[in-house]
Design a protein around this motif. Structure first.
Motif, PDB file in Angstrom:
ATOM      1  N   MET A 191      13.527  20.266   8.167  1.00 62.86           N
ATOM      2  CA  MET A 191      14.115  21.411   8.058  1.00 62.86           C
ATOM      3  C   MET A 191      14.126  21.854   6.459  1.00 62.86           C
ATOM      4  O   MET A 191      13.828  21.054   5.690  1.00 62.86           O
ATOM      5  CB  MET A 191      15.673  21.222   8.299  1.00 62.86           C
ATOM      6  N   GLU A 192      14.513  23.187   6.429  1.00 57.06           N
ATOM      7  CA  GLU A 192      14.524  23.729   5.139  1.00 57.06           C
ATOM      8  C   GLU A 192      15.771  23.215   4.205  1.00 57.06           C
ATOM      9  O   GLU A 192      16.910  23.512   4.663  1.00 57.06           O
ATOM     10  CB  GLU A 192      14.567  25.169   5.317  1.00 57.06           C
ATOM     11  N   GLN A 193      15.648  22.524   3.187  1.00 62.63           N
ATOM     12  CA  GLN A 193      16.329  21.559   2.648  1.00 62.63           C
ATOM     13  C   GLN A 193      17.682  22.608   1.710  1.00 62.63           C
ATOM     14  O   GLN A 193      18.841  22.382   1.733  1.00 62.63           O
ATOM     15  CB  GLN A 193      16.104  20.705   1.564  1.00 62.63           C
ATOM     16  N   SER A 194      17.200  23.688   1.162  1.00 65.56           N
ATOM     17  CA  SER A 194      18.075  24.500   0.604  1.00 65.56           C
ATOM     18  C   SER A 194      18.890  25.199   1.703  1.00 65.56           C
ATOM     19  O   SER A 194      20.343  25.453   1.355  1.00 65.56           O
ATOM     20  CB  SER A 194      17.289  25.619  -0.202  1.00 65.56           C
ATOM     21  N   GLU A 195      18.522  25.439   2.792  1.00 63.88           N
ATOM     22  CA  GLU A 195      19.311  26.100   3.864  1.00 63.88           C
ATOM     23  C   GLU A 195      20.524  25.031   4.164  1.00 63.88           C
ATOM     24  O   GLU A 195      21.911  25.157   4.385  1.00 63.88           O
ATOM     25  CB  GLU A 195      18.530  26.681   4.933  1.00 63.88           C
ATOM     26  N   ALA A 225      16.776  21.337  18.042  1.00 60.79           N
ATOM     27  CA  ALA A 225      16.744  21.030  16.686  1.00 60.79           C
ATOM     28  C   ALA A 225      17.540  21.796  15.654  1.00 60.79           C
ATOM     29  O   ALA A 225      18.248  21.293  14.816  1.00 60.79           O
ATOM     30  CB  ALA A 225      15.270  20.960  15.800  1.00 60.79           C
ATOM     31  N   GLU A 226      17.534  23.106  15.732  1.00 63.18           N
ATOM     32  CA  GLU A 226      18.400  23.988  15.125  1.00 63.18           C
ATOM     33  C   GLU A 226      19.943  23.946  15.481  1.00 63.18           C
ATOM     34  O   GLU A 226      20.746  23.891  14.629  1.00 63.18           O
ATOM     35  CB  GLU A 226      17.980  25.314  15.272  1.00 63.18           C
ATOM     36  N   GLU A 227      20.134  23.820  16.581  1.00 65.70           N
ATOM     37  CA  GLU A 227      21.468  23.295  17.356  1.00 65.70           C
ATOM     38  C   GLU A 227      22.048  22.275  16.548  1.00 65.70           C
ATOM     39  O   GLU A 227      23.322  22.104  16.082  1.00 65.70           O
ATOM     40  CB  GLU A 227      21.459  23.254  18.774  1.00 65.70           C
ATOM     41  N   VAL A 228      21.155  21.045  16.660  1.00 61.39           N
ATOM     42  CA  VAL A 228      21.835  19.687  16.245  1.00 61.39           C
ATOM     43  C   VAL A 228      22.171  20.014  14.558  1.00 61.39           C
ATOM     44  O   VAL A 228      23.099  19.654  13.825  1.00 61.39           O
ATOM     45  CB  VAL A 228      20.783  18.681  16.323  1.00 61.39           C
ATOM     46  N   MET A 229      21.063  20.682  13.974  1.00 62.20           N
ATOM     47  CA  MET A 229      21.326  21.017  12.430  1.00 62.20           C
ATOM     48  C   MET A 229      22.654  21.753  12.184  1.00 62.20           C
ATOM     49  O   MET A 229      23.548  21.673  11.472  1.00 62.20           O
ATOM     50  CB  MET A 229      20.127  21.599  11.802  1.00 62.20           C
ATOM     51  N   ASN A 230      22.870  22.940  12.828  1.00 65.19           N
ATOM     52  CA  ASN A 230      24.014  23.717  12.782  1.00 65.19           C
ATOM     53  C   ASN A 230      25.225  22.937  13.085  1.00 65.19           C
ATOM     54  O   ASN A 230      26.266  23.109  12.261  1.00 65.19           O
ATOM     55  CB  ASN A 230      23.662  24.929  13.613  1.00 65.19           C
ATOM     56  N   THR A 288      15.330  13.709  15.471  1.00 67.36           N
ATOM     57  CA  THR A 288      15.501  15.122  14.861  1.00 67.36           C
ATOM     58  C   THR A 288      13.987  15.631  14.575  1.00 67.36           C
ATOM     59  O   THR A 288      13.745  16.906  14.993  1.00 67.36           O
ATOM     60  CB  THR A 288      16.242  15.290  13.454  1.00 67.36           C
ATOM     61  N   HIS A 289      13.030  14.635  14.194  1.00 65.87           N
ATOM     62  CA  HIS A 289      11.603  14.848  14.238  1.00 65.87           C
ATOM     63  C   HIS A 289      11.114  15.350  15.283  1.00 65.87           C
ATOM     64  O   HIS A 289      10.299  16.466  15.624  1.00 65.87           O
ATOM     65  CB  HIS A 289      10.800  14.059  13.374  1.00 65.87           C
ATOM     66  N   PHE A 290      11.485  14.602  16.549  1.00 69.03           N
ATOM     67  CA  PHE A 290      11.086  14.911  18.066  1.00 69.03           C
ATOM     68  C   PHE A 290      11.477  16.061  18.411  1.00 69.03           C
ATOM     69  O   PHE A 290      10.856  16.747  18.967  1.00 69.03           O
ATOM     70  CB  PHE A 290      11.539  13.733  18.770  1.00 69.03           C
ATOM     71  N   LEU A 291      12.843  16.424  18.112  1.00 73.37           N
ATOM     72  CA  LEU A 291      13.402  17.705  18.568  1.00 73.37           C
ATOM     73  C   LEU A 291      12.450  18.878  17.947  1.00 73.37           C
ATOM     74  O   LEU A 291      12.532  19.864  18.591  1.00 73.37           O
ATOM     75  CB  LEU A 291      14.784  17.798  18.496  1.00 73.37           C
ATOM     76  N   TYR A 292      12.373  18.610  16.610  1.00 73.89           N
ATOM     77  CA  TYR A 292      11.606  19.621  15.905  1.00 73.89           C
ATOM     78  C   TYR A 292      10.507  20.132  16.549  1.00 73.89           C
ATOM     79  O   TYR A 292       9.917  21.310  16.410  1.00 73.89           O
ATOM     80  CB  TYR A 292      11.640  19.361  14.432  1.00 73.89           C
ATOM     81  N   ARG A 293       9.672  19.135  16.831  1.00 71.36           N
ATOM     82  CA  ARG A 293       8.332  19.280  17.352  1.00 71.36           C
ATOM     83  C   ARG A 293       8.113  19.553  18.740  1.00 71.36           C
ATOM     84  O   ARG A 293       7.546  20.603  19.189  1.00 71.36           O
ATOM     85  CB  ARG A 293       7.340  17.927  17.251  1.00 71.36           C
ATOM     86  N   HIS A 294       9.382  19.366  19.472  1.00 75.42           N
ATOM     87  CA  HIS A 294       9.270  19.772  21.085  1.00 75.42           C
ATOM     88  C   HIS A 294      10.092  20.709  21.461  1.00 75.42           C
ATOM     89  O   HIS A 294       9.958  21.042  22.655  1.00 75.42           O
ATOM     90  CB  HIS A 294       9.106  18.215  21.802  1.00 75.42           C
ATOM     91  N   GLU A 347      21.873  15.069  23.208  1.00 74.57           N
ATOM     92  CA  GLU A 347      23.058  14.508  23.549  1.00 74.57           C
ATOM     93  C   GLU A 347      23.393  13.471  22.711  1.00 74.57           C
ATOM     94  O   GLU A 347      24.619  13.432  22.132  1.00 74.57           O
ATOM     95  CB  GLU A 347      23.031  14.316  24.960  1.00 74.57           C
ATOM     96  N   PHE A 348      22.362  12.510  22.497  1.00 75.03           N
ATOM     97  CA  PHE A 348      22.686  11.449  21.600  1.00 75.03           C
ATOM     98  C   PHE A 348      23.139  11.886  20.302  1.00 75.03           C
ATOM     99  O   PHE A 348      24.322  11.520  19.686  1.00 75.03           O
ATOM    100  CB  PHE A 348      21.778  10.508  21.775  1.00 75.03           C
ATOM    101  N   LEU A 349      22.385  13.000  19.648  1.00 74.14           N
ATOM    102  CA  LEU A 349      22.420  13.247  18.355  1.00 74.14           C
ATOM    103  C   LEU A 349      24.050  14.140  18.210  1.00 74.14           C
ATOM    104  O   LEU A 349      24.653  13.975  17.183  1.00 74.14           O
ATOM    105  CB  LEU A 349      21.610  14.230  17.848  1.00 74.14           C
TER     106      LEU A 349
END
Length: 685
Positions: A369-373, A247-252, A236-242, A205-207
């Motif tokens: 995350m994948e940087q090129s993506e 994490a993908e939602e935040v990135m998108n 984001t690292h915490f979301l990526y692990r758990h 929610e914060f991100l």
């Protein structure tokens, strides 16, 4: 010593009945060794009386010694008593020291015992400390305090909250690593899972809130990134692990938000920037295009030259790569216009800076995350827009020099990103390079074709009267010099295959322009003017090339053409004013002249003698009128006069050889030395 002497005296008593005469030598040696006996013998002293005297002295000495002993007896007794007292004291000290030695032995045993006990206690202490440390780490990793639960569940997300998440993540990592070997772990797992879900929800929610806040108008995305978002990279690292899906939602959401913001920025910037474009080259600006001045046409820059005099040097853009991008509204206020390569540099400069800042942020904020993506999601539309704008420009552009400058700009941009170690724009640079090179070759071919079209348009009805430099020649010389100068830049040396192809195209262009000039020269009714026209045009090309230090095949080729035409002009000019003499020399060189030729020779000699100075002045006047380049005109004057002297020298030899007896004829001939002197006097040779 007296006692020893006494014994020796007894040994020396030779009156003894027991003394053997055989020992006399030994006794004599003893007497010789004693200085007092030797001295007595030398003085003749009676040895017997001497022995008695000595014995009396010894008895006296003995008596005195006894008296001394008797006198000292009391002192000796006192000394004896003192020695006995000392012996008693020493005996007591020895007993005391023996007691001390026994006590010290007991103390040594106690010290040894205490040392052993100390070593044991130290080992026990170290073991307890190690155990305490392990238990402390274990308890710290296992125990979840009420304070931890409150911080995770109730506290707002802040920089301190990041620390709470690291603590929670450490608990989880310990439980995963323990594998159930620690008792009580199973009791913690449900609590830990609930806390983790709560933390994931709050972090998401914060991100999302922070990312959505970027969509507010007038928001500076890069400042928010560096001052706010980067501090919460651990979320984001915490979301990526758990919670990978979150994490993908935040990135998108981030990619969608930032890509739209950046695209809007770049679209507005390029739209406003292109309004500042100064039109440079259109389809009517080819080498072979008609030189027509149209009224009411938008201001245009030179197509074929790099600049100079009142125009800005276009190559300056290659040395302004690190300058800030053009700011459209300021340029509007200053009424500035720019050729497209300057706009191209500004747009790409902004793109490179934006990409660099974004990639550095993404590598921190979305490290997992994948940087090129990420890059493609954010910048694909922007790069597509850049490519589209470039293609739209290239389709209608006939500015070969501008395209070459953009090739150099694109190459330097690629080097800049390599130095920054950001390879994500490599495909964009490659596509841009290919588009620019292809269009450059097309424009070069179109310029060549435009000259071919002019050649086809030359027919029997075409009449040319102006023998000065043709405007196509000026265009060609400026264009070739500009293109060759740019192609010598390191940016173009990196593409040897393309350069080889371009050099071949320039060779074709050179041959075509030479053919055009030749064809156009044939339209002169005066053959001499035809030659003058070619000389002026070839000289103009060489003049521009040599001023710029061009050393290509073009220089060699046009120098050969120029010298060929100069030789033709020299012959034409001499035929114009000394035609009869030249024809006579050509016809009769190597032949024998009969008497019938004397009249002709006499006429030629008189005509030459009466008119040669005036004719030289006319030649000089013609050259000054025909050739505006003083250096070239001077060279043609020298060659003309030199050739005249050669012809006249041959004529003089013919006269002297074939009319030896005609002294009057020979006297009237102008000496070659006089001709040479007058020519030198006129400073023609």
């Amino acid at each position: 010593e007296n006692h020893t002497m006494l014994n020796d005296d007894e040994n020396l008593d030779i009156t003894s009945l027991d003394y053997e005469i055989n020992d006399l030598d030994e006794v004599v040696q003893i007497f010789q060794s004693r200085e007092d006996i030797r001295e007595a013998l030398q003085k003749g002293v009676d040895l017997r009386s001497y022995a008695e005297e000595i014995e009396l002295k010894m008895n006296s000495i003995e008596a005195e010694s006894i008296r001394d002993y008797v006198d000292s007896s009391s002192r000796l007794i006192d000394l004896h008593n003192q020695i006995k007292a000392c012996d008693g004291v020493l005996t007591q000290m020895a007993a005391l020291l023996d007691g001390f030695q026994d006590d010290l032995g007991q103390v040594s045993e106690e010290i040894s015992y205490l040392s052993d006990e100390s070593t044991i206690m130290k080992i026990q202490l170290l073991n307890r400390e190690a155990l305490e440390l392990k238990l402390g780490d274990l308890l710290e990793d296992v125990i979840i305090t009420p304070e931890d639960i409150k911080n995770i569940c109730i506290e707002d997300v802040s920089e301190a909250y990041v620390h709470y998440l690291t603590t929670l993540n450490r608990h989880g990592q310990f439980i995963e690593a323990s594998g159930g070997h620690v008792k009580g772990i199973e009791d913690l797992q449900p609590i830990l899972e609930k806390l983790r879900k709560k933390a994931v929800s709050k972090a998401r929610e914060f991100l999302l809130y922070r990312i959505f806040s970027l969509r507010k108008p007038q928001t500076n995305v890069q400042i928010i990134q560096q001052t706010v978002l980067v501090k919460y990279s651990y979320l984001t690292h915490f979301l990526y692990r758990h919670a990978m899906e979150f994490a993908e939602e935040v990135m998108n959401v981030y990619v969608d938000t930032v890509s739209k913001i950046f695209f809007g920025y770049f679209r507005a910037y390029t739209t406003n920037l292109l309004k500042l474009q100064l039109e440079v080259g259109t389809k009517d600006d080819l080498l072979g295009s008609q030189d027509v001045v149209q009224k009411g046409v938008k201001k245009k820059a030179g197509v074929f030259a790099l600049g100079g005099r009142n125009a800005k040097d276009r190559t300056a853009v290659l040395y302004e790569m690190d300058m800030p991008s053009v700011i459209p509204h300021i340029a509007f206020e200053n009424k500035e216009l720019f050729s497209y390569e300057y706009l191209f540099r500004s747009m790409n400069h902004l793109l490179l800076d934006t990409v660099s800042a974004e990639v550095l942020f993404d590598q921190q904020f979305f490290a997992d995350m994948e940087q090129s993506e990420l890059f493609n999601g954010i910048f694909d539309k922007i790069i597509a827009m850049f490519n589209e704008n470039l293609e739209q420009y290239l389709v209608t552009s006939f500015d070969a020099i501008g395209i070459l400058l953009m090739i150099g700009i694109n190459y330097q941009n690629s080097l800049a990103m390599k130095r920054r170690r950001i390879p994500l724009l490599d495909s964009y640079f490659l596509k841009t390079r290919n588009s620019l090179w292809n269009r450059y070759k097309q424009v070069l071919a179109l310029n060549t074709e435009s000259i071919r079209t002019r050649i086809v348009g030359i027919n029997s009805k075409t009449v040319t009267t102006d023998f000065r430099t043709h405007y196509v020649t000026r265009r060609y010389s400026e264009f070739v010099v500009s293109a060759r100068s740019l192609q010598s830049n390191s940016a173009f040396q990196s593409f040897p295959d393309d350069l080889e192809s371009i050099n071949q195209d320039f060779n074709v262009l050179r041959i075509t322009i030479a053919e055009f000039l030749r064809k156009l020269g044939e339209t002169f009714t005066d053959h001499r003017h035809r030659v003058v026209f070619l000389i002026n045009n070839y000289d103009q090309i060489l003049l521009v090339m040599e001023e710029r230090g061009i050393t290509s095949e073009d220089v060699t080729a046009f120098r050969v053409l120029l010298q060929t035409e100069i030789k033709k002009f020299v012959e034409e000019e001499l035929l114009q004013y000394f035609g009869d003499l030249l024809k006579f020399v050509h016809k009769n060189t190597g032949a024998s002249l009969g008497p019938e030729m004397q009249g002709t020779a006499d006429r030629l000699i008189k005509d030459f003698a009466s008119s040669w100075k005036k004719n030289l002045e006319k030649i000089n006047s013609d050259i000054m009128n025909y050739f505006s380049n003083f250096t070239n005109g001077s060279e043609i004057q020298k060659q003309t006069c030199t050739q005249l002297m050669l012809y006249y020298s041959r004529f003089e030899e013919l006269i002297k050889k074939n009319f030896k007896g005609e002294m009057g004829l020979r006297k009237e001939i102008v000496p070659i030395s006089t001709l040479r002197f007058e020519i030198q006097k006129l400073k023609l040779v």
